[in-house]
Design a protein around this motif. Structure first.
Motif, PDB file in Angstrom:
ATOM      1  N   LEU A   1     -16.621  29.383 -36.066  1.00 25.02           N
ATOM      2  CA  LEU A   1     -17.069  30.617 -36.717  1.00 25.02           C
ATOM      3  C   LEU A   1     -16.238  30.918 -37.962  1.00 25.02           C
ATOM      4  N   LEU A   2     -14.932  30.718 -37.878  1.00 23.55           N
ATOM      5  CA  LEU A   2     -14.084  30.993 -39.032  1.00 23.55           C
ATOM      6  C   LEU A   2     -14.369  30.033 -40.181  1.00 23.55           C
TER       7      LEU A   2
ATOM      8  N   PRO B   1     -24.895  36.080 -44.606  1.00 22.47           N
ATOM      9  CA  PRO B   1     -25.204  37.514 -44.681  1.00 22.47           C
ATOM     10  C   PRO B   1     -24.063  38.342 -44.075  1.00 22.47           C
ATOM     11  N   TYR B   2     -23.973  39.594 -44.506  1.00 21.91           N
ATOM     12  CA  TYR B   2     -22.869  40.465 -44.082  1.00 21.91           C
ATOM     13  C   TYR B   2     -22.829  40.632 -42.564  1.00 21.91           C
TER      14      TYR B   2
ATOM     15  N   LEU C   1     -20.386  40.015 -36.912  1.00 24.21           N
ATOM     16  CA  LEU C   1     -20.434  39.316 -35.630  1.00 24.21           C
ATOM     17  C   LEU C   1     -19.143  38.524 -35.403  1.00 24.21           C
ATOM     18  N   VAL C   2     -18.670  37.848 -36.443  1.00 22.89           N
ATOM     19  CA  VAL C   2     -17.439  37.068 -36.324  1.00 22.89           C
ATOM     20  C   VAL C   2     -16.273  37.985 -35.973  1.00 22.89           C
ATOM     21  N   ARG C   3     -16.225  39.172 -36.566  1.00 20.37           N
ATOM     22  CA  ARG C   3     -15.138  40.111 -36.269  1.00 20.37           C
ATOM     23  C   ARG C   3     -15.160  40.531 -34.793  1.00 20.37           C
ATOM     24  N   PHE C   4     -16.343  40.836 -34.261  1.00 22.28           N
ATOM     25  CA  PHE C   4     -16.439  41.223 -32.848  1.00 22.28           C
ATOM     26  C   PHE C   4     -16.060  40.064 -31.931  1.00 22.28           C
TER      27      PHE C   4
ATOM     28  N   GLN D   1     -10.276  42.762 -36.023  1.00 20.64           N
ATOM     29  CA  GLN D   1     -11.048  43.824 -35.363  1.00 20.64           C
ATOM     30  C   GLN D   1     -11.987  44.507 -36.371  1.00 20.64           C
ATOM     31  N   PRO D   2     -13.185  44.880 -35.942  1.00 22.47           N
ATOM     32  CA  PRO D   2     -14.210  45.387 -36.870  1.00 22.47           C
ATOM     33  C   PRO D   2     -14.191  46.898 -37.096  1.00 22.47           C
ATOM     34  N   PHE D   3     -13.335  47.637 -36.434  1.00 23.04           N
ATOM     35  CA  PHE D   3     -13.420  49.091 -36.483  1.00 23.04           C
ATOM     36  C   PHE D   3     -12.700  49.678 -37.690  1.00 23.04           C
ATOM     37  N   PHE D   4     -11.498  49.212 -37.967  1.00 22.82           N
ATOM     38  CA  PHE D   4     -10.735  49.653 -39.134  1.00 22.82           C
ATOM     39  C   PHE D   4     -10.509  48.424 -39.995  1.00 22.82           C
TER      40      PHE D   4
END
Length: 99
Positions: free
Chosen positions: A12-13, A21-22, A27-30, A63-66
């Motif tokens: 994935l990386l 696409p964004y 998805l990769v972050r999660f 992490q995708p939140f911050f």
């Protein structure tokens, strides 16, 4: 199981180097958050504090939140370094287990 997580994360990386696409990057972050979290937990169970802190730090980085805004070029470098590191850790663990 750890090797499967490392292979999936590395693939994935490396795919992040392509123009995707964004939503793919989200998805990769999660997936990275969950994968590195599992790897950190497994390392803590094995009482390997160094790996636990590395995987925990990577979980926080991805992490995708911050979101951490590094720019595309720097994220590409981070993706390659982490992907190579994951593959290298599999090879090192394999050679340790053969001894």
């Amino acid at each position: 199981m750890e090797n499967v997580i490392k292979i999936v994360l590395a693939i994935l990386l490396f795919l992040c180097l392509l123009d995707m696409p964004y939503g793919f990057y989200q998805l990769v972050r999660f997936v990275a958050l969950i994968g590195f979290g599992i790897l950190a937990y497994n390392s803590s169970e094995k009482e390997n504090k160094t790996e636990m802190f590395i995987y925990g730090g990577l979980a926080l980085l991805f992490q995708p939140f911050f979101k951490i805004a590094l720019g595309r070029e720097i994220w590409n470098i981070v993706d390659v370094i982490v992907g190579i590191g994951l593959i290298a850790s599999m090879i090192m663990n394999k050679t340790k287990s053969q001894r």
